[in-house]
Scaffold this motif. Structure first.
Motif, PDB file in Angstrom:
ATOM      1  N   CYS A  67       1.225   2.904  15.653  1.00  0.00           N
ATOM      2  CA  CYS A  67       1.832   1.654  16.109  1.00  0.00           C
ATOM      3  C   CYS A  67       3.074   1.965  16.933  1.00  0.00           C
ATOM      4  O   CYS A  67       3.959   2.709  16.505  1.00  0.00           O
ATOM      5  CB  CYS A  67       2.198   0.764  14.922  1.00  0.00           C
ATOM      6  SG  CYS A  67       2.895  -0.835  15.437  1.00  0.00           S
ATOM      7  N   CYS A  84       8.269   0.170  13.164  1.00  0.00           N
ATOM      8  CA  CYS A  84       7.022   0.240  12.395  1.00  0.00           C
ATOM      9  C   CYS A  84       6.551   1.694  12.286  1.00  0.00           C
ATOM     10  O   CYS A  84       6.825   2.360  11.314  1.00  0.00           O
ATOM     11  CB  CYS A  84       5.947  -0.637  13.029  1.00  0.00           C
ATOM     12  SG  CYS A  84       4.368  -0.600  12.119  1.00  0.00           S
ATOM     13  N   LYS A 144      -2.778   4.534  12.301  1.00  0.00           N
ATOM     14  CA  LYS A 144      -3.996   3.748  12.136  1.00  0.00           C
ATOM     15  C   LYS A 144      -4.809   4.232  10.946  1.00  0.00           C
ATOM     16  O   LYS A 144      -5.399   3.442  10.205  1.00  0.00           O
ATOM     17  CB  LYS A 144      -4.827   3.828  13.423  1.00  0.00           C
ATOM     18  CG  LYS A 144      -6.179   3.118  13.348  1.00  0.00           C
ATOM     19  CD  LYS A 144      -6.035   1.620  13.145  1.00  0.00           C
ATOM     20  CE  LYS A 144      -7.387   0.936  13.135  1.00  0.00           C
ATOM     21  NZ  LYS A 144      -7.289  -0.511  12.843  1.00  0.00           N
ATOM     22  N   CYS A 166       2.381  -6.050  10.841  1.00  0.00           N
ATOM     23  CA  CYS A 166       3.303  -5.095  11.476  1.00  0.00           C
ATOM     24  C   CYS A 166       4.722  -5.641  11.347  1.00  0.00           C
ATOM     25  O   CYS A 166       5.049  -6.680  11.912  1.00  0.00           O
ATOM     26  CB  CYS A 166       2.947  -4.904  12.947  1.00  0.00           C
ATOM     27  SG  CYS A 166       4.140  -3.906  13.864  1.00  0.00           S
ATOM     28  N   HIS A 220       8.351  -5.151  12.398  1.00  0.00           N
ATOM     29  CA  HIS A 220       9.008  -4.409  13.466  1.00  0.00           C
ATOM     30  C   HIS A 220      10.264  -5.142  13.950  1.00  0.00           C
ATOM     31  O   HIS A 220      10.555  -6.257  13.509  1.00  0.00           O
ATOM     32  CB  HIS A 220       8.049  -4.207  14.648  1.00  0.00           C
ATOM     33  CG  HIS A 220       7.612  -5.487  15.286  1.00  0.00           C
ATOM     34  ND1 HIS A 220       6.625  -6.298  14.756  1.00  0.00           N
ATOM     35  CD2 HIS A 220       8.045  -6.126  16.416  1.00  0.00           C
ATOM     36  CE1 HIS A 220       6.454  -7.365  15.510  1.00  0.00           C
ATOM     37  NE2 HIS A 220       7.304  -7.296  16.522  1.00  0.00           N
ATOM     38  N   HIS A 244      -0.095  -5.058  14.982  1.00  0.00           N
ATOM     39  CA  HIS A 244       0.248  -3.710  15.424  1.00  0.00           C
ATOM     40  C   HIS A 244      -0.073  -3.527  16.906  1.00  0.00           C
ATOM     41  O   HIS A 244      -1.021  -4.131  17.447  1.00  0.00           O
ATOM     42  CB  HIS A 244      -0.530  -2.664  14.607  1.00  0.00           C
ATOM     43  CG  HIS A 244      -0.081  -2.580  13.185  1.00  0.00           C
ATOM     44  ND1 HIS A 244       1.138  -2.079  12.816  1.00  0.00           N
ATOM     45  CD2 HIS A 244      -0.722  -2.944  12.025  1.00  0.00           C
ATOM     46  CE1 HIS A 244       1.257  -2.118  11.497  1.00  0.00           C
ATOM     47  NE2 HIS A 244       0.142  -2.655  10.990  1.00  0.00           N
ATOM     48  N   TRP A 286      -1.236  -0.610  18.837  1.00  0.00           N
ATOM     49  CA  TRP A 286      -1.707   0.754  18.659  1.00  0.00           C
ATOM     50  C   TRP A 286      -1.685   1.530  19.966  1.00  0.00           C
ATOM     51  O   TRP A 286      -1.970   1.001  21.034  1.00  0.00           O
ATOM     52  CB  TRP A 286      -3.138   0.767  18.093  1.00  0.00           C
ATOM     53  CG  TRP A 286      -3.280   0.074  16.771  1.00  0.00           C
ATOM     54  CD1 TRP A 286      -3.938  -1.084  16.524  1.00  0.00           C
ATOM     55  CD2 TRP A 286      -2.704   0.488  15.531  1.00  0.00           C
ATOM     56  NE1 TRP A 286      -3.845  -1.422  15.211  1.00  0.00           N
ATOM     57  CE2 TRP A 286      -3.090  -0.474  14.566  1.00  0.00           C
ATOM     58  CE3 TRP A 286      -1.912   1.570  15.133  1.00  0.00           C
ATOM     59  CZ2 TRP A 286      -2.708  -0.378  13.232  1.00  0.00           C
ATOM     60  CZ3 TRP A 286      -1.531   1.667  13.807  1.00  0.00           C
ATOM     61  CH2 TRP A 286      -1.915   0.712  12.868  1.00  0.00           C
TER      62      TRP A 286
END
Length: 294
Positions: A134, A139, A143, A153, A155, A193, A195
């Motif tokens: 992420c 965060c 994965k 998430c 953050h 998230h 990714w």
């Protein structure tokens, strides 16, 4: 025949035959004010110096053959020597391995508009590999460690701020003086998230340049469609690190030791549609060499 030294006269005369009211002269002093030239003893003024010298005297008296004394010349040895200004002492260079500080950032209006049009910040529909991490600040989950697709998430959507010894995020008010505690602060916003797989990065070279003023050093990287959410710009007093994500998964990295000393707490980064500008506050008011890195 001798010369008369009365102001405004300057005629030659015979001492034996001279009378008491033969000399026409100026008994006052010359006055120069607001471009006008005059004598204090009469009211006639002029802006032309030659006309001033030719103004007829306003007083009468006896010629004077005694030359006035010249003002004493200043003794050079009596003149105090100019004070020597010593250059400021150079600061002791901090170690290179000091903690790297993330710089507070701003995003220009032009880049915000571009990001909204391209929706580059939403990667939820893209294929995500197990090695993805992420990219949201605060965060950093992997994965492979997230079993639930709907995992939250946590953050920080804001920017790091360092001011008067305090460290905190612009999006929340939790402040600390310890850098490690700052890095461990839990995110203040919940979302999905973002990714990013490190193995899919396409490392490329970007054009960059720099310039300096008396107070700062400015480093500019030229890259289009920059993705601020994925970028990291950190520095300490003598080192600068950048990872700029832009375009189609392209990445530019920069990791250099600086030629001078900067103040990370007074430095910042600005993301624009076509470039990334890092402004670093100098710790010393001196000129850096032509290559700003070692």
């Amino acid at each position: 025949m001798v010369l008369c030294y009365n102001k405004g006269c300057g005629k030659e005369f015979d001492i034996q035959e001279s009378t008491d009211d033969e000399c026409v002269y100026h008994c006052g002093a010359p006055v120069f004010h607001d471009a006008y030239k005059s004598w204090s003893c009469c009211e006639k003024k002029t802006t032309d110096f030659t006309e001033f010298l030719n103004i007829k005297g306003c007083c009468k008296g006896k010629h004077n053959n005694i030359k006035p004394e010249e003002p004493a010349k200043t003794d050079k040895e009596a003149t105090p020597a100019p004070e020597t200004v010593k250059p400021p002492e150079r600061m002791e260079r901090p170690p290179v391995d000091e903690p790297m500080v993330p710089l507070p950032s701003t995003i220009s209006a032009s880049l915000r508009k571009l990001l909204n049009n391209l929706a580059v910040s939403d990667k939820s529909e893209e294929t995500v590999t197990k090695s993805a991490i992420c990219q949201r600040k605060g965060c950093g989950k992997a994965k492979v460690d997230v079993a639930d697709e709907d995992d939250t998430c946590e953050h920080h959507p804001g920017s790091p701020i360092f001011h008067e010894g305090m460290k905190y995020w612009s999006c929340c008010n939790k402040k600390t003086t310890d850098f490690n505690d700052f890095l461990k602060q839990k995110g203040c916003t919940n979302g999905t998230h973002l990714w990013g797989d490190p193995s899919l990065k396409k490392e490329v070279q970007c054009r960059y340049d720099w310039h300096q003023t008396g107070e700062s050093v400015n480093f500019t990287v030229y890259a289009k469609k920059v993705k601020p959410a994925l970028c990291t710009v950190t520095c300490n007093a003598v080192k600068l690190q950048l990872e700029i994500h832009f375009g189609d998964d392209q990445v530019f990295t920069f990791d250099k030791i600086l030629a001078g000393i900067v103040k990370p707490e007074n430095s910042k980064v600005t993301y624009s549609a076509t470039k990334v500008e890092v402004s670093m506050k100098k710790a010393e008011f001196i000129a850096w060499p032509s290559t700003f890195v070692l």
